[in-house]
Design a protein around this motif. Sequence first.
Motif, short mmCIF file in Angstrom:
data_model
loop_
_atom_site.label_atom_id
_atom_site.label_comp_id
_atom_site.label_asym_id
_atom_site.label_seq_id
_atom_site.Cartn_x
_atom_site.Cartn_y
_atom_site.Cartn_z
N ALA A 44 0.84 -1.19 0.00
CA ALA A 44 0.00 0.00 0.00
C ALA A 44 0.88 1.25 0.00
CB ALA A 44 -0.90 0.00 1.22
N LYS A 45 0.41 2.28 -0.64
CA LYS A 45 1.10 3.58 -0.72
C LYS A 45 2.44 3.50 -1.42
CE LYS A 45 -1.12 5.30 3.43
NZ LYS A 45 -0.92 5.87 4.76
N THR A 46 2.67 2.49 -2.24
CA THR A 46 3.92 2.40 -2.99
C THR A 46 3.70 2.50 -4.49
OG1 THR A 46 3.82 -0.02 -3.12
CG2 THR A 46 4.97 0.93 -1.24
N ARG A 47 2.48 2.63 -4.91
CA ARG A 47 2.18 2.67 -6.35
C ARG A 47 2.27 4.09 -6.92
NH1 ARG A 47 1.91 -2.54 -7.38
NH2 ARG A 47 0.49 -3.78 -6.15
N GLN A 48 2.12 5.10 -6.08
CA GLN A 48 2.15 6.47 -6.57
C GLN A 48 3.59 6.98 -6.67
OE1 GLN A 48 -0.37 8.52 -3.76
NE2 GLN A 48 -2.04 8.52 -5.24
N TRP A 49 3.76 8.01 -7.47
CA TRP A 49 5.05 8.65 -7.62
C TRP A 49 5.05 9.92 -6.78
CZ3 TRP A 49 9.15 6.70 -10.29
CH2 TRP A 49 8.90 5.57 -11.08
N VAL A 50 6.17 10.21 -6.13
CA VAL A 50 6.27 11.34 -5.22
C VAL A 50 7.30 12.32 -5.76
CG1 VAL A 50 6.90 12.04 -2.88
CG2 VAL A 50 5.67 9.91 -3.25
N LEU A 51 6.95 13.61 -5.74
CA LEU A 51 7.88 14.68 -6.09
C LEU A 51 8.22 15.41 -4.81
CD1 LEU A 51 7.93 16.93 -9.10
CD2 LEU A 51 7.95 18.03 -6.89
N GLU A 52 9.49 15.40 -4.42
CA GLU A 52 9.97 16.09 -3.23
C GLU A 52 11.02 17.10 -3.65
OE1 GLU A 52 11.60 13.39 -0.39
OE2 GLU A 52 9.65 12.98 0.51
N TYR A 53 10.93 18.28 -3.08
CA TYR A 53 11.90 19.32 -3.36
C TYR A 53 13.16 19.08 -2.55
CZ TYR A 53 8.23 21.92 -5.71
OH TYR A 53 7.25 22.29 -6.57
N ASP A 54 14.33 19.32 -3.18
CA ASP A 54 15.60 19.27 -2.46
C ASP A 54 15.79 20.60 -1.76
OD1 ASP A 54 16.19 16.74 -3.33
OD2 ASP A 54 17.40 17.42 -5.02
N THR A 55 16.31 20.54 -0.57
CA THR A 55 16.51 21.77 0.19
C THR A 55 17.92 22.29 -0.03
OG1 THR A 55 17.16 20.51 2.12
CG2 THR A 55 14.86 21.12 1.96
N ALA A 56 18.01 23.53 -0.45
CA ALA A 56 19.32 24.16 -0.61
C ALA A 56 19.68 24.94 0.64
CB ALA A 56 19.29 25.10 -1.82
N ASP A 57 18.69 25.21 1.48
CA ASP A 57 18.94 25.95 2.71
C ASP A 57 19.59 25.06 3.75
OD1 ASP A 57 17.64 28.04 1.49
OD2 ASP A 57 15.70 27.59 2.42
N ALA A 89 5.50 15.98 -16.16
CA ALA A 89 4.78 17.08 -16.80
C ALA A 89 4.61 18.24 -15.83
CB ALA A 89 3.43 16.60 -17.31
N TYR A 90 4.32 17.95 -14.57
CA TYR A 90 4.18 18.99 -13.55
C TYR A 90 5.49 19.75 -13.39
CZ TYR A 90 3.49 21.21 -9.02
OH TYR A 90 3.40 22.12 -8.01
N ALA A 91 6.60 19.01 -13.28
CA ALA A 91 7.90 19.65 -13.09
C ALA A 91 8.30 20.46 -14.32
CB ALA A 91 8.95 18.60 -12.79
N ASP A 92 8.06 19.94 -15.51
CA ASP A 92 8.40 20.66 -16.74
C ASP A 92 7.58 21.94 -16.88
OD1 ASP A 92 10.32 18.83 -17.48
OD2 ASP A 92 8.92 17.62 -18.69
N LYS A 93 6.31 21.86 -16.54
CA LYS A 93 5.41 23.02 -16.68
C LYS A 93 5.83 24.15 -15.75
CE LYS A 93 0.54 24.24 -16.55
NZ LYS A 93 -0.82 23.76 -16.28
N ARG A 94 6.37 23.82 -14.59
CA ARG A 94 6.75 24.84 -13.62
C ARG A 94 8.25 25.16 -13.64
NH1 ARG A 94 2.21 22.86 -12.66
NH2 ARG A 94 0.60 23.89 -11.45
N GLY A 95 8.99 24.56 -14.56
CA GLY A 95 10.42 24.85 -14.70
C GLY A 95 11.27 24.32 -13.56
#
Length: 98
Positions: A19-32, A64-70
Amino acid sequence: MTKARIYQPAKTAMQSGRAKTRQWVLEYDTADARFVEPLMGWTGSQGTLSQLTLKFDTLDEAKAYADKRGIDYEVELPHERRLANRAYADNFAYTRLR
């Protein structure tokens, strides 16, 4: 520029199913840089993007989400599961190594 990673989460050790392993997750890397808050001792950072995780049904939607928002992103492909086919009777075989 903002950087992120896209991955499929692995199952936790506390669950037997997937369970909860089928979706793809987008996490931002922290530069701070993280810091320890002096009063309570909690870990903090100046940016709020580290608290944000977005979930998508497919890898293409996340890209597509990441490409659309640069957003620059790295894709981490999941490891393939290897299952060993065994019978229950193999637990009691004479040739079993102890």
